[in-house]
Design a protein around this motif. Structure first.
Motif, PDB file in Angstrom:
ATOM      1  N   MET A   1      -2.638  12.454   4.500  1.00 38.02           N
ATOM      2  CA  MET A   1      -2.631  11.019   4.798  1.00 38.02           C
ATOM      3  C   MET A   1      -3.426  10.274   3.727  1.00 38.02           C
ATOM      4  SD  MET A   1      -4.077   9.023   8.164  1.00 38.02           S
ATOM      5  CE  MET A   1      -2.971   9.956   9.236  1.00 38.02           C
ATOM      6  N   SER A   2      -2.881   9.205   3.235  1.00 35.61           N
ATOM      7  CA  SER A   2      -3.550   8.451   2.180  1.00 35.61           C
ATOM      8  C   SER A   2      -4.733   7.682   2.733  1.00 35.61           C
ATOM      9  CB  SER A   2      -2.561   7.488   1.529  1.00 35.61           C
ATOM     10  OG  SER A   2      -2.161   6.501   2.461  1.00 35.61           O
ATOM     11  N   GLU A   3      -5.622   7.304   1.832  1.00 29.98           N
ATOM     12  CA  GLU A   3      -6.802   6.536   2.229  1.00 29.98           C
ATOM     13  C   GLU A   3      -6.406   5.190   2.822  1.00 29.98           C
ATOM     14  OE1 GLU A   3     -10.852   5.729   2.785  1.00 29.98           O
ATOM     15  OE2 GLU A   3      -9.771   7.580   2.295  1.00 29.98           O
ATOM     16  N   SER A   4      -5.365   4.567   2.272  1.00 29.62           N
ATOM     17  CA  SER A   4      -4.913   3.275   2.784  1.00 29.62           C
ATOM     18  C   SER A   4      -4.378   3.394   4.210  1.00 29.62           C
ATOM     19  CB  SER A   4      -3.830   2.706   1.863  1.00 29.62           C
ATOM     20  OG  SER A   4      -3.322   1.488   2.380  1.00 29.62           O
ATOM     21  N   SER A   5      -3.593   4.474   4.476  1.00 22.83           N
ATOM     22  CA  SER A   5      -3.049   4.673   5.826  1.00 22.83           C
ATOM     23  C   SER A   5      -4.163   4.913   6.827  1.00 22.83           C
ATOM     24  CB  SER A   5      -2.078   5.851   5.824  1.00 22.83           C
ATOM     25  OG  SER A   5      -0.987   5.601   4.958  1.00 22.83           O
ATOM     26  N   ARG A   6      -5.153   5.700   6.406  1.00 22.91           N
ATOM     27  CA  ARG A   6      -6.260   5.980   7.315  1.00 22.91           C
ATOM     28  C   ARG A   6      -7.004   4.706   7.680  1.00 22.91           C
ATOM     29  NH1 ARG A   6     -11.555   6.800   7.402  1.00 22.91           N
ATOM     30  NH2 ARG A   6     -11.738   6.211   5.193  1.00 22.91           N
ATOM     31  N   ARG A   7      -7.200   3.824   6.715  1.00 19.10           N
ATOM     32  CA  ARG A   7      -7.898   2.584   6.990  1.00 19.10           C
ATOM     33  C   ARG A   7      -7.125   1.690   7.961  1.00 19.10           C
ATOM     34  NH1 ARG A   7     -10.178   0.714   1.013  1.00 19.10           N
ATOM     35  NH2 ARG A   7     -11.755   2.377   0.791  1.00 19.10           N
ATOM     36  N   TRP A   8      -5.805   1.661   7.791  1.00 20.71           N
ATOM     37  CA  TRP A   8      -5.000   0.864   8.716  1.00 20.71           C
ATOM     38  C   TRP A   8      -5.038   1.425  10.141  1.00 20.71           C
ATOM     39  CZ3 TRP A   8      -3.717  -3.875   8.036  1.00 20.71           C
ATOM     40  CH2 TRP A   8      -3.476  -4.377   6.770  1.00 20.71           C
ATOM     41  N   ILE A   9      -5.041   2.737  10.265  1.00 22.58           N
ATOM     42  CA  ILE A   9      -5.123   3.357  11.596  1.00 22.58           C
ATOM     43  C   ILE A   9      -6.464   3.052  12.250  1.00 22.58           C
ATOM     44  CG2 ILE A   9      -5.235   5.562  12.817  1.00 22.58           C
ATOM     45  CD1 ILE A   9      -3.174   6.636  10.834  1.00 22.58           C
TER      46      ILE A   9
END
Length: 237
Positions: A1-9
């Motif tokens: 999982m990308s850092e950007s996706s993790r932040r959105w979650i």
């Protein structure tokens, strides 16, 4: 999982928790408002002039509208049907609430919560002796619902010593034509019973306390997100 996706979650989860806790806080405030309105209704009814005996309700709907009103009635005690509700406390002392039907007229009976008596600490089944005058008597009372129910394993209680009392079941058991309400006796009488009736528990402050807890949790979640997702990464960089 990308850092950007993790932040959105993490952001979505934070907003969801904040929305939920804030909604629960608002709900507790609405409950407090309802309880305050109930308390105001109780206070206003208690301030009204005494109700005439002839106007005492005969059905459940009218009885609910008359709760907390004062009233004077007269009739004859039916001591053979006296009930002692156990495990009723006053100032941390165990005791009984004494209930006796009052016959207003032939075929017309109302249950009276006469007062409280302490329990025998050596014999819990020993009920107090309560003086019950014969003949027609007059009492001052307050219209009230049936006594509050306590948790009990027994679903069908019999005899004078009980944990709870259901008006409909008691009417069927005794054959008495009970009105769908009860009276809390207020006037002094030489029967040895205490009539220091507790005020209805509205618990407004409890709801305000719960609301504060939910709003505080909402603020804490927001603060944690700001610290771990915004401030701390910048300080590391």
């Amino acid at each position: 999982m990308s850092e950007s996706s993790r932040r959105w979650i993490v952001l979505a989860a934070t907003l969801l928790v904040m929305a939920l806790t804030a909604r629960l806080g608002v709900w507790q405030l609405s409950r407090a408002t309802q309880k305050e309105a109930l308390q105001a209704s109780v206070d206003s009814r208690r301030a009204l002039p005494p109700l005439a005996a002839a106007d005492l309700a005969r059905d459940a709907t009218a009885a609910a509208d008359q709760r907390h009103r004062r009233i004077g009635v007269s009739g004859r005690w039916l001591p053979q049907h006296t009930i002692y509700l156990e495990n009723r406390q006053r100032q941390a002392r165990p005791g009984f609430e004494v209930l006796t039907p009052l016959e207003l007229a032939p075929g017309d009976v109302v249950l009276v919560q006469r007062g409280w008596a302490p329990r025998d600490l050596h014999d819990r089944t020993r009920v107090p002796t309560v003086a019950t005058p014969a003949g027609v008597i007059a009492i001052e009372a307050r219209i009230a619902p049936a006594p509050a129910r306590l948790y009990s394993f027994a679903s069908d209680e019999r005899g004078p010593l009980r944990q709870n009392l259901d008006l409909d079941a008691f009417a069927r058991e005794t054959g008495l034509a009970l009105r769908p309400l009860s009276l809390q006796q207020l006037d002094a009488a030489a029967d040895g019973l205490s009539r220091d009736w507790p005020a209805p528990a509205v618990d407004v402050h409890r709801h305000y306390g719960y609301a504060f807890q939910w709003f505080a949790l909402c603020a804490l979640v927001a603060a944690l997100y700001v610290w771990f997702q915004l401030i701390r990464p910048r300080r590391r960089r």
